[in-house]
Enzyme design. Structure first.
Site, PDB file in Angstrom:
ATOM      1  N   GLY A  34      28.535   0.462  75.526  1.00 35.74           N
ATOM      2  CA  GLY A  34      27.140   0.482  75.036  1.00 35.74           C
ATOM      3  C   GLY A  34      26.048   1.978  74.313  1.00 35.74           C
ATOM      4  N   ALA A  65      33.758  -3.825  81.445  1.00 39.42           N
ATOM      5  CA  ALA A  65      33.567  -4.572  80.974  1.00 39.42           C
ATOM      6  C   ALA A  65      33.074  -4.972  80.362  1.00 39.42           C
ATOM      7  CB  ALA A  65      34.073  -6.323  81.897  1.00 39.42           C
ATOM      8  N   THR A 115      24.364  -2.113  81.822  1.00 36.17           N
ATOM      9  CA  THR A 115      23.681  -3.172  80.877  1.00 36.17           C
ATOM     10  C   THR A 115      22.143  -3.175  81.461  1.00 36.17           C
ATOM     11  OG1 THR A 115      23.697  -5.105  82.597  1.00 36.17           O
ATOM     12  CG2 THR A 115      25.887  -4.362  81.399  1.00 36.17           C
ATOM     13  N   LYS A 139      17.174  -1.762  85.068  1.00 39.72           N
ATOM     14  CA  LYS A 139      16.285  -1.874  86.171  1.00 39.72           C
ATOM     15  C   LYS A 139      15.475  -3.023  87.106  1.00 39.72           C
ATOM     16  CE  LYS A 139      13.513   0.602  83.063  1.00 39.72           C
ATOM     17  NZ  LYS A 139      14.984   1.374  82.492  1.00 39.72           N
ATOM     18  N   VAL A 169      14.310   5.712  86.820  1.00 33.62           N
ATOM     19  CA  VAL A 169      12.664   6.246  86.316  1.00 33.62           C
ATOM     20  C   VAL A 169      12.935   7.611  85.809  1.00 33.62           C
ATOM     21  CG1 VAL A 169      10.360   6.937  87.045  1.00 33.62           C
ATOM     22  CG2 VAL A 169      11.478   4.827  88.366  1.00 33.62           C
ATOM     23  N   ALA A 171      14.463   8.540  83.091  1.00 35.79           N
ATOM     24  CA  ALA A 171      16.436   9.364  83.855  1.00 35.79           C
ATOM     25  C   ALA A 171      16.527   9.799  84.653  1.00 35.79           C
ATOM     26  CB  ALA A 171      16.600   9.990  81.680  1.00 35.79           C
ATOM     27  N   GLU A 227      14.231   0.872  74.268  1.00 35.33           N
ATOM     28  CA  GLU A 227      15.392   0.088  74.825  1.00 35.33           C
ATOM     29  C   GLU A 227      16.017  -0.421  73.644  1.00 35.33           C
ATOM     30  OE1 GLU A 227      15.584  -1.111  77.998  1.00 35.33           O
ATOM     31  OE2 GLU A 227      15.346   1.161  78.135  1.00 35.33           O
ATOM     32  N   LYS A 242       9.725   0.124  85.803  1.00 35.41           N
ATOM     33  CA  LYS A 242       9.505   2.106  86.001  1.00 35.41           C
ATOM     34  C   LYS A 242       8.838   2.382  87.519  1.00 35.41           C
ATOM     35  CE  LYS A 242      11.713   4.329  81.778  1.00 35.41           C
ATOM     36  NZ  LYS A 242      11.691   4.364  81.060  1.00 35.41           N
TER      37      LYS A 242
HETATM   38  N1  LIG Z   1      19.202   4.528  76.456  1.00 39.52           N
HETATM   39  C1  LIG Z   1      18.619   5.190  77.170  1.00 39.52           C
HETATM   40  O1  LIG Z   1      17.738   6.358  77.168  1.00 39.52           O
HETATM   41  C2  LIG Z   1      18.368   4.603  78.707  1.00 39.52           C
HETATM   42  C3  LIG Z   1      17.244   4.943  79.756  1.00 39.52           C
HETATM   43  C4  LIG Z   1      16.962   5.229  80.874  1.00 39.52           C
HETATM   44  C5  LIG Z   1      18.183   3.726  80.894  1.00 39.52           C
HETATM   45  N2  LIG Z   1      18.820   2.982  80.321  1.00 39.52           N
HETATM   46  C6  LIG Z   1      19.187   2.019  80.485  1.00 39.52           C
HETATM   47  O2  LIG Z   1      20.247   1.873  80.571  1.00 39.52           O
HETATM   48  C7  LIG Z   1      20.941   0.509  80.465  1.00 39.52           C
HETATM   49  C8  LIG Z   1      21.854   0.388  79.450  1.00 39.52           C
HETATM   50  O3  LIG Z   1      20.598   1.000  77.856  1.00 39.52           O
HETATM   51  P1  LIG Z   1      22.239   1.093  76.516  1.00 39.52           P
HETATM   52  O4  LIG Z   1      20.264   1.932  76.211  1.00 39.52           O
HETATM   53  O5  LIG Z   1      23.080   1.578  76.631  1.00 39.52           O
HETATM   54  O6  LIG Z   1      21.615  -0.469  76.098  1.00 39.52           O
HETATM   55  P2  LIG Z   1      22.905  -0.806  75.140  1.00 39.52           P
HETATM   56  O7  LIG Z   1      23.241   0.061  73.965  1.00 39.52           O
HETATM   57  O8  LIG Z   1      22.748  -1.817  74.356  1.00 39.52           O
HETATM   58  O9  LIG Z   1      24.078  -1.226  76.338  1.00 39.52           O
HETATM   59  C9  LIG Z   1      24.195  -2.466  77.139  1.00 39.52           C
HETATM   60  C10 LIG Z   1      25.801  -2.701  77.212  1.00 39.52           C
HETATM   61  O10 LIG Z   1      25.717  -3.539  77.654  1.00 39.52           O
HETATM   62  C11 LIG Z   1      26.542  -5.219  77.256  1.00 39.52           C
HETATM   63  N3  LIG Z   1      25.958  -5.775  77.993  1.00 39.52           N
HETATM   64  C12 LIG Z   1      24.315  -6.646  78.375  1.00 39.52           C
HETATM   65  N4  LIG Z   1      24.900  -8.009  78.345  1.00 39.52           N
HETATM   66  C13 LIG Z   1      25.944  -7.736  79.784  1.00 39.52           C
HETATM   67  C14 LIG Z   1      26.408  -8.803  80.257  1.00 39.52           C
HETATM   68  N5  LIG Z   1      25.666  -9.362  81.094  1.00 39.52           N
HETATM   69  N6  LIG Z   1      28.019  -8.132  80.974  1.00 39.52           N
HETATM   70  C15 LIG Z   1      28.605  -7.556  80.720  1.00 39.52           C
HETATM   71  N7  LIG Z   1      28.107  -6.572  79.319  1.00 39.52           N
HETATM   72  C16 LIG Z   1      26.619  -6.884  78.976  1.00 39.52           C
HETATM   73  C17 LIG Z   1      26.840  -4.698  76.408  1.00 39.52           C
HETATM   74  O11 LIG Z   1      27.873  -5.004  75.370  1.00 39.52           O
HETATM   75  P3  LIG Z   1      27.544  -6.827  75.242  1.00 39.52           P
HETATM   76  O12 LIG Z   1      26.399  -7.471  74.163  1.00 39.52           O
HETATM   77  O13 LIG Z   1      29.268  -6.958  74.421  1.00 39.52           O
HETATM   78  O14 LIG Z   1      28.037  -7.861  76.249  1.00 39.52           O
HETATM   79  C18 LIG Z   1      26.120  -3.446  75.355  1.00 39.52           C
HETATM   80  O15 LIG Z   1      27.211  -2.854  75.560  1.00 39.52           O
HETATM   81  C19 LIG Z   1      19.651  -0.181  80.114  1.00 39.52           C
HETATM   82  O16 LIG Z   1      18.892  -1.060  81.470  1.00 39.52           O
HETATM   83  C20 LIG Z   1      18.704   0.599  79.773  1.00 39.52           C
HETATM   84  O17 LIG Z   1      17.297  -0.020  80.520  1.00 39.52           O
HETATM   85  C21 LIG Z   1      18.502   3.278  78.758  1.00 39.52           C
END
Ligand SMILES: NC(=O)c1ccc[n+]([C@@H]2O[C@H](COP(=O)([O-])OP(=O)(O)OC[C@H]3O[C@@H](n4cnc5c(N)ncnc54)[C@H](OP(=O)(O)O)[C@@H]3O)[C@@H](O)[C@H]2O)c1
Length: 365
Positions: A34, A65, A115, A139, A169, A171, A227, A242
């Site tokens: 991700g 994984a 995730t 979260k 909360v 970042a 998100e 948050k």
């Molecule tokens: N992006 C931001 O700026 C940011 C900021 C603060 C917090 N966050 C938090 O960080 C987390 C990740 O965000 P992201 O933007 O990186 O999301 P993302 O790009 O959608 O990545 C999430 C990854 O998790 C994997 N995944 C989902 N469900 C899964 C499961 N049940 N078991 C194993 N792997 C699983 C997905 O791959 P598959 O679909 O192949 O399983 C995907 O590669 C989230 O909780 C988000 O709220 C993100």
């Protein structure tokens, strides 16, 4: 006149041991492909050698994984060169690895959950009570029922395991750490007020600059500010989560259903019209912000206008700012701020938590 020279204290036995000893810490990364997971792997590859040399902490990526594949090597994986096994049974193999973590004789271990999965979050309590550290920007676990939040705190205490979620909360802005410090010294928090959604403050910056809602949303998505499901941001569900976490860390016992939430748009389809109408009647010396507030009376998320000279109005795209009023800091409250969204900066915050968790595990041995 005599000068008293102060010498640095001789290192304690524990300090001396830590400087020479290398402690292997196994790491399991869930969601490695991700946005945050990918940025974190780059950091792991770049920073692990320095951490080993300077702190004697050897981060050893044991498994990575997601729902589509598993990479696993007892000798350690190269974070930048993962070879995934896409066998349908890979989740069963991952389960075997995870069930084994924390067993006596195994190196200390940290699971990093990158995730937004409830299924993964449901496993934290088991890992923590087995002494496995958990680090996450997800979260869901801490923003659910209060009983569950407390259960995780108890599990971490029982298992002596690090449980770190600073990036849930703001970042990489240190927000939860300072709140914990304030409470530990017995200083009651009275009120929290913040602009805490990097994605919504990005949208507002663009809207005030004259962009349409649709255009601004596409740009926020392409920069990785939203998100995985942007409605989580637009309906302010992500922001409400948050706020629940933040309020709890400040000592307010909030249940998620009790948070009053005003969404950013009624629906994605009506966003252009709603914001065009709102901005057409906004005085030029005013700015829209999405405020998240908590105090002893509860928690709420709402749209508000503030004057251009308010600290909340001065935020640039993607920035967060939090005002903490406490018993001892009310006329001069504590302000915390910085970049509140984006995969790179979030991964940096996750990595800080990983380093702190690894240190805790290394000292436990
Ligand atoms: N992006 C931001 O700026 C940011 C900021 C603060 C917090 N966050 C938090 O960080 C987390 C990740 O965000 P992201 O933007 O990186 O999301 P993302 O790009 O959608 O990545 C999430 C990854 O998790 C994997 N995944 C989902 N469900 C899964 C499961 N049940 N078991 C194993 N792997 C699983 C997905 O791959 P598959 O679909 O192949 O399983 C995907 O590669 C989230 O909780 C988000 O709220 C993100």
């Amino acid at each position: 006149m005599t000068l008293a020279l102060r010498h640095a204290p001789a290192p304690t036995t524990a300090h001396a041991r830590a400087a020479t000893r290398v402690t292997r810490i196994d790491v399991v990364l869930i969601g490695p492909r991700g946005q945050v997971g990918t940025a974190l792997r780059t950091l792991l590859a770049a920073q692990a050698p320095r951490l080993r040399a300077q702190s004697g902490i050897d981060l050893h990526l044991l498994a990575a994984a997601d729902r589509h594949g598993l990479a696993f090597d007892l000798h350690g994986l190269d974070p930048l060169d993962l070879h995934f096994d896409h066998h349908p049974q890979h989740t069963a193999t991952l389960d075997r690895v995870l069930n084994h973590l924390g067993h006596p004789g195994q190196p200390p271990c940290i699971v990093i959950d990158c995730t937004a999965s409830a299924e993964v979050a449901a496993r934290y309590a088991g890992w923590l009570s087995a002494g496995v550290g958990v680090v996450t920007p997800n979260k869901l676990a801490n923003a659910g029922p209060l009983a569950r939040y407390r259960e995780l705190q108890d599990a971490a205490r029982r298992g002596g395991a690090p449980w770190r979620y600073e990036t849930t909360v703001g970042a990489a802005i240190p927000v939860l750490g300072p709140l914990a410090d304030i409470r530990q010294r017995g200083e009651p928090v009275r009120r929290l007020r913040g602009v805490l959604s990097g994605s919504l403050s990005f949208l507002l910056d663009r809207l005030h600059a004259g962009q349409s809602f649709d255009h601004a949303l596409r740009e926020a998505q392409s920069r990785g500010y939203t998100e995985p499901d942007p409605d989580e941001d637009l309906q302010a569900r992500d922001l409400a989560r948050k706020l629940v976490i933040l309020a709890r860390e400040a000592g307010f016992d909030v249940e998620p259903e009790a948070v009053q939430v005003q969404p950013f748009v009624t629906s994605r389809a009506s966003g252009n019209a709603e914001w065009a109408q709102r901005l057409a009647t906004t005085p030029t010396d005013q700015r829209w912000v999405v405020l998240a507030e908590a105090d002893a009376n509860g928690a709420r998320v709402h749209l508000a206008t503030v004057s251009n000279d308010s600290p909340f109005a001065a935020l640039r795209a993607g920035e967060n700012r939090l005002c903490v009023e406490t018993e001892w800091q009310s006329d001069k409250p504590l302000w915390l701020g910085g970049a509140g969204a984006g995969p790179q900066i979030t991964a940096a915050g996750v990595f800080s938590d990983v380093v702190a968790a690894a240190r805790q595990l290394a000292w436990r041995r």
